[in-house]
Design a protein around this motif. Sequence first.
Motif, PDB file in Angstrom:
ATOM      1  N   GLU A   1      10.546  -6.157  -5.159  1.00  0.00           N
ATOM      2  CA  GLU A   1      11.290  -4.907  -5.309  1.00  0.00           C
ATOM      3  C   GLU A   1      11.586  -4.336  -3.931  1.00  0.00           C
ATOM      4  O   GLU A   1      10.718  -4.316  -3.068  1.00  0.00           O
ATOM      5  N   VAL A   2      12.785  -3.814  -3.761  1.00  0.00           N
ATOM      6  CA  VAL A   2      13.141  -3.225  -2.481  1.00  0.00           C
ATOM      7  C   VAL A   2      12.459  -1.873  -2.345  1.00  0.00           C
ATOM      8  O   VAL A   2      12.541  -1.027  -3.228  1.00  0.00           O
ATOM      9  N   ARG A   3      11.737  -1.718  -1.239  1.00  0.00           N
ATOM     10  CA  ARG A   3      11.125  -0.423  -0.959  1.00  0.00           C
ATOM     11  C   ARG A   3      12.203   0.466  -0.334  1.00  0.00           C
ATOM     12  O   ARG A   3      12.761   0.128   0.707  1.00  0.00           O
ATOM     13  N   HIS A   4      12.509   1.546  -0.984  1.00  0.00           N
ATOM     14  CA  HIS A   4      13.572   2.411  -0.470  1.00  0.00           C
ATOM     15  C   HIS A   4      13.035   3.402   0.543  1.00  0.00           C
ATOM     16  O   HIS A   4      11.900   3.847   0.455  1.00  0.00           O
TER      17      HIS A   4
ATOM     18  N   VAL B   1       0.844  -1.194   0.000  1.00  0.00           N
ATOM     19  CA  VAL B   1       0.000   0.000   0.000  1.00  0.00           C
ATOM     20  C   VAL B   1       0.878   1.242   0.000  1.00  0.00           C
ATOM     21  O   VAL B   1       2.048   1.190   0.400  1.00  0.00           O
ATOM     22  N   VAL B   2       0.294   2.349  -0.453  1.00  0.00           N
ATOM     23  CA  VAL B   2       1.064   3.590  -0.513  1.00  0.00           C
ATOM     24  C   VAL B   2       1.458   4.038   0.892  1.00  0.00           C
ATOM     25  O   VAL B   2       2.578   4.478   1.136  1.00  0.00           O
TER      26      VAL B   2
ATOM     27  N   ARG C   1       0.426   0.564  -4.212  1.00  0.00           N
ATOM     28  CA  ARG C   1       1.576   1.310  -4.742  1.00  0.00           C
ATOM     29  C   ARG C   1       1.622   1.255  -6.279  1.00  0.00           C
ATOM     30  O   ARG C   1       1.280   0.226  -6.878  1.00  0.00           O
ATOM     31  N   GLU C   2       2.004   2.353  -6.857  1.00  0.00           N
ATOM     32  CA  GLU C   2       2.114   2.499  -8.304  1.00  0.00           C
ATOM     33  C   GLU C   2       0.820   2.146  -9.046  1.00  0.00           C
ATOM     34  O   GLU C   2       0.863   1.737 -10.213  1.00  0.00           O
ATOM     35  N   GLY C   3      -0.301   2.339  -8.360  1.00  0.00           N
ATOM     36  CA  GLY C   3      -1.602   2.147  -9.008  1.00  0.00           C
ATOM     37  C   GLY C   3      -1.879   0.735  -9.491  1.00  0.00           C
ATOM     38  O   GLY C   3      -2.717   0.514 -10.367  1.00  0.00           O
ATOM     39  N   ARG C   4      -1.183  -0.250  -8.906  1.00  0.00           N
ATOM     40  CA  ARG C   4      -1.366  -1.633  -9.354  1.00  0.00           C
ATOM     41  C   ARG C   4      -2.662  -2.245  -8.818  1.00  0.00           C
ATOM     42  O   ARG C   4      -3.316  -1.684  -7.951  1.00  0.00           O
ATOM     43  N   GLU C   5      -2.965  -3.418  -9.326  1.00  0.00           N
ATOM     44  CA  GLU C   5      -4.156  -4.148  -8.894  1.00  0.00           C
ATOM     45  C   GLU C   5      -3.833  -5.007  -7.674  1.00  0.00           C
ATOM     46  O   GLU C   5      -2.703  -5.474  -7.517  1.00  0.00           O
ATOM     47  N   ILE C   6      -4.862  -5.265  -6.879  1.00  0.00           N
ATOM     48  CA  ILE C   6      -4.704  -6.188  -5.753  1.00  0.00           C
ATOM     49  C   ILE C   6      -4.821  -7.620  -6.272  1.00  0.00           C
ATOM     50  O   ILE C   6      -5.728  -7.941  -7.027  1.00  0.00           O
ATOM     51  N   LYS C   7      -3.868  -8.435  -5.879  1.00  0.00           N
ATOM     52  CA  LYS C   7      -3.960  -9.851  -6.221  1.00  0.00           C
ATOM     53  C   LYS C   7      -4.707 -10.601  -5.114  1.00  0.00           C
ATOM     54  O   LYS C   7      -5.580 -11.414  -5.383  1.00  0.00           O
TER      55      LYS C   7
ATOM     56  N   VAL D   1      -1.602  -6.261   2.081  1.00  0.00           N
ATOM     57  CA  VAL D   1      -1.987  -6.180   0.676  1.00  0.00           C
ATOM     58  C   VAL D   1      -0.875  -6.738  -0.207  1.00  0.00           C
ATOM     59  O   VAL D   1       0.298  -6.374  -0.053  1.00  0.00           O
ATOM     60  N   MET D   2      -1.261  -7.633  -1.121  1.00  0.00           N
ATOM     61  CA  MET D   2      -0.302  -8.188  -2.083  1.00  0.00           C
ATOM     62  C   MET D   2      -0.750  -7.774  -3.477  1.00  0.00           C
ATOM     63  O   MET D   2      -1.869  -8.083  -3.893  1.00  0.00           O
ATOM     64  N   ASP D   3       0.095  -7.055  -4.203  1.00  0.00           N
ATOM     65  CA  ASP D   3      -0.308  -6.574  -5.524  1.00  0.00           C
ATOM     66  C   ASP D   3      -0.030  -7.620  -6.588  1.00  0.00           C
ATOM     67  O   ASP D   3       0.461  -8.726  -6.305  1.00  0.00           O
ATOM     68  N   GLU D   4      -0.334  -7.271  -7.837  1.00  0.00           N
ATOM     69  CA  GLU D   4      -0.286  -8.238  -8.941  1.00  0.00           C
ATOM     70  C   GLU D   4       1.119  -8.790  -9.213  1.00  0.00           C
ATOM     71  O   GLU D   4       1.257  -9.804  -9.895  1.00  0.00           O
ATOM     72  N   THR D   5       2.164  -8.142  -8.703  1.00  0.00           N
ATOM     73  CA  THR D   5       3.519  -8.647  -8.938  1.00  0.00           C
ATOM     74  C   THR D   5       3.926  -9.724  -7.919  1.00  0.00           C
ATOM     75  O   THR D   5       5.008 -10.293  -8.007  1.00  0.00           O
ATOM     76  N   THR D   6       3.065  -9.974  -6.927  1.00  0.00           N
ATOM     77  CA  THR D   6       3.422 -10.911  -5.858  1.00  0.00           C
ATOM     78  C   THR D   6       3.370 -12.359  -6.333  1.00  0.00           C
ATOM     79  O   THR D   6       2.415 -12.767  -6.985  1.00  0.00           O
ATOM     80  N   CYS D   7       4.389 -13.123  -5.988  1.00  0.00           N
ATOM     81  CA  CYS D   7       4.367 -14.555  -6.255  1.00  0.00           C
ATOM     82  C   CYS D   7       3.653 -15.234  -5.085  1.00  0.00           C
ATOM     83  O   CYS D   7       4.131 -15.163  -3.944  1.00  0.00           O
ATOM     84  N   VAL D   8       2.530 -15.879  -5.370  1.00  0.00           N
ATOM     85  CA  VAL D   8       1.761 -16.478  -4.267  1.00  0.00           C
ATOM     86  C   VAL D   8       2.473 -17.679  -3.664  1.00  0.00           C
ATOM     87  O   VAL D   8       2.266 -18.006  -2.497  1.00  0.00           O
TER      88      VAL D   8
END
Lengths: 201, 440
Positions: free
Chosen positions: B436-439, B248-249, B277-283, B323-330
């Motif tokens: 991705e590393v959250r900076h 999440v943002v 984050r980055e307007g992605r979809e929720i997986k 929250v896990m977005d669409e890039t998450t590996c389940v």
Amino acid sequence: MSAEADDGAPGLSHEGRSKAEAIVALYPRKRSALVPLCHLAQSEHGYLTPAAINDIAGLVGCSAAEVRGTAGFYDMLHIEPVGRYVIAFCTNIACMLAGAYEVLSSAEDTLGVRVGGTTPDGLFTLEEAECLAGCDRAVCVQVNHRFFGPVDQAGFKSLVSDLAEGKLDDTVPHHGVLSRVSRSVGLPAAAQASTAARAES
Amino acid sequence: VITDAPKIVTARMGHEDSYTLQRYLATDGYKALRKALTMTPDQVHEEVNVASLLGRGGAGFAAGRKWSMKRAASPTYLVVNGDESEPATFKDHLLIERDPHAIIEGSIIAGYAIGAAQVFIFCRGEFALGYERLQTACNDAYAHGALGKSIFGSGFSLDIVIHPGAGAYICGDETALLESLEGKRGFPRIKPPFFPAAIGLYGQPTIVNNVETMANLPWIITHGGAAFSALGQGSSAGTRLFALSGHVVRPGWYEVEMSKTTFRDMIYDDSLGRGVREGREIKAFVPGGVSAPWFYGEHLDMGLDQDAVGQAGSMLGSGSIVVMDETTCVVRAAWRISRFFHRESCGQCTPCREGSGWVERILRRIEDGHGREDDIDLLMDICDNIAPGLGWPPKQTTICPLGPSIPSSVVSAISRFRDELLVHVKEGGCPLPADEVRHA
């Protein structure tokens, strides 16, 4: 018979022993003080020395094997020496989603040790931790159970150099110090109750 | 702002010095205790019953009802559970560090209502700063006359001991917590007895309540149980403190009115999570701690309501939403959660001790590209052995609920994303990039 083998390291100090007796007095049964006394012993030596384990056994009224067996169950209690700074990386779900494994892998390179290892100078021990409840600042790291985060690769390098230079000594005591605040009173209410009970009988 | 409900447990958080006695007194601290001491213990208990305050630890059992189960005997103990360790849950951490006096005041009120001989506040060991602040608050409460002999001159006396844990998730289970408090390994106790209210600490009647539950009590005494139950809906009364994390943002803690606030509000509203984050979809998202089965897009408009979430096959549990977005590996997500249960299993019961390890290793080999197609059915079979039938709430084959929590994420991942697991097997590896590393 159940005494721990002596590794030459000392047990509880004179001051530690009197603090320990005050802690034991807070509980209806002495054995309840076992974990708090382990923290106390770790605050003196950074880990549970065999002599301290014997001291705790005497104070809470059980065998040294029971102290060691209980301590071994808990992640925070160490029965072998660890570094001055124990760095615990959370890699659980929220931190993993923020890249914890990637940061941890770079931290291993920075320190030159793998998870579980201690640097040759005895300064740093690296641990992988379960969720530390700092998920709003993922990736979350604890140094001697003091929180830092969010931490990325660059942030970790500067954290390590700050620690090595002693810049964080005010916020991060050496390993084993859970609390720099002690209880200021005994059990005044219980003392009153037992006085009343004696008066009745 | 979703509703105009007051902040009950986070009212002081805006103050830098929220944890000090000085700030606590300046913000009406210990007034509720003074009021409670003018009431009878039964009247205090009745206010909590009227409030319909559900326990905030995870099981969601009504606090007032729990108190009623106390066996009449002495001594009675109150043990306050601050051993928060459910992954992605950090609300009690906040309360312990930032408003320790509210926990102490609530604990004294509860101790008065149940006639406690002594109170123990069990603070998770890893919360070193929180422990220092709780200990300082406890010392200051004694000096202020709020603890010890004849509190505020009322004739009622009570002691509180702040007890440190030493790192073990299992000690969040109330019977394991009592074992730990007795100076032993944190092994959950065999049932029956089912409730510590009958046989608890040192074999005596013991009420175990969560720290957030305690932190609600001063407000309930001040404003009345009816004012509390007017918030929320049905059995989900009042506000609740949620921990929001993951993709999440704006991850963080948010106190919102129960039932009337939805998951969509929590994740997307500008005053709360501000979207993915980055307007992605929720997986997928975890609705209440990693012991809870996952929710998806179709659940977003559901209220944060204990009964509604339960009927939909999951739980609000410990109040943490991940929250896990669409890039998450389940596979990776379910693997990490299984690894947690494997590491934290106390080892007493075979389905939990062995099952968690099997599940972890099989998910690991699928993620690493060494999986087999029948691994997916094997995972389901192992989960079915841990919690037969794979229903909700899960059937229990173990002493405590840790074991039956293992299937939640695994079964969620397989039921919803079987194709993604198959891709791992067929392509010999993970099709999704590493996190991705959250900076900072």
